[in-house]
Design a protein around this motif. Structure first.
Motif, short mmCIF file in Angstrom:
data_model
loop_
_atom_site.label_atom_id
_atom_site.label_comp_id
_atom_site.label_asym_id
_atom_site.label_seq_id
_atom_site.Cartn_x
_atom_site.Cartn_y
_atom_site.Cartn_z
N VAL A 170 46.08 40.81 30.34
CA VAL A 170 46.23 39.50 29.70
C VAL A 170 47.66 39.27 29.22
O VAL A 170 48.22 38.19 29.41
CB VAL A 170 45.24 39.36 28.51
CG1 VAL A 170 45.52 38.10 27.70
CG2 VAL A 170 43.81 39.36 29.01
N GLY A 218 30.95 31.82 28.34
CA GLY A 218 30.30 32.06 27.05
C GLY A 218 30.50 33.45 26.46
O GLY A 218 29.96 33.74 25.39
N GLY A 233 36.18 36.59 33.89
CA GLY A 233 34.87 36.32 33.30
C GLY A 233 34.90 35.22 32.25
O GLY A 233 33.97 35.10 31.45
#
Ligand SMILES: CC(C)(COP(=O)(O)OP(=O)(O)OC[C@H]1O[C@@H](n2cnc3c(N)ncnc32)[C@H](O)[C@@H]1OP(=O)(O)O)[C@@H](O)C(=O)NCCC(=O)NCCS
Length: 160
Positions: free
Chosen positions: A31, A100, A96
């Motif tokens: 990230v 949620g 992903g």
């Protein structure tokens, strides 16, 4: 076929264990493009090791693969604030996202905060990180009653 099986499997949120740390390091490096192994090992010692009251390091996994993590703590009286939950970090695997996982991690740590008796949750984020801002806004978070101030220290050499 594998993708379908992955999506069908329920997401599990649980306290981090030492064996999760390498996957946390890898996710953070993916990230932020910066490897910080010492930092994450230290975070696990401070927030993940057993017996840490009001400190939470939770991971989300599906089919034994780490999908994301969240770290936070209930802190009292810093900056004159009554006890409050603080979220220090939340990250979800890029592949992903928008399914949620972040919301489930947020809800899970809020449940832990609630158990410590607090009613407010805080975090801090970079003003230009629109993704994380949108995410926290979607969880009902808004600007709070504190502001962050900072300065740049002169080097010792400049002061002589
Ligand atoms: C922020 C983050 C945790 C969200 O995880 P996620 O699993 O994608 O979140 P969710 O699927 O639960 O999204 C919930 C809501 O957040 C908002 N949101 C999430 N990502 C968004 C994006 N890229 N743009 C706009 N809104 C977004 C949406 O309102 C979304 O609801 P919707 O899907 O109904 O529109 C994830 O994008 C991430 O890890 N980002 C990098 C984190 C980071 O920069 N960390 C550094 C500081 S710790």
């Amino acid at each position: 076929m594998a993708a379908t099986a992955d999506a069908d499997e329920a997401l599990r949120i649980r306290p981090a264990v030492a064996a999760d740390v390498p996957a946390v390091i890898a996710l953070d490096e993916e990230v932020t493009v910066l490897a910080k192994p010492a930092y994450w090992h230290d975070m696990f010692e401070r927030y993940g090791a057993r017996g840490r009251r009001a400190r939470f390091f939770l991971v989300a996994e599906r089919l034994d693969r780490l999908k994301g993590f969240v770290i936070g703590e209930t802190r009292a009286w810093e900056f004159g604030s009554p006890p409050c939950g603080w979220i220090f970090a939340i990250q979800v695997r890029p592949k992903g996202r928008l399914k949620g996982v972040g919301t489930q991690l947020f809800n899970a740590i809020c449940d832990r905060f609630r158990e410590t008796g607090v009613v407010n949750v805080r975090t801090m984020l970079a003003l230009d990180n629109i993704t994380i801002l949108s995410f926290f806004r979607s969880q009902g978070m808004m600007a709070g009653p504190f502001i962050e101030l900072e300065t740049t220290l002169e080097s010792s050499a400049d002061r002589t």
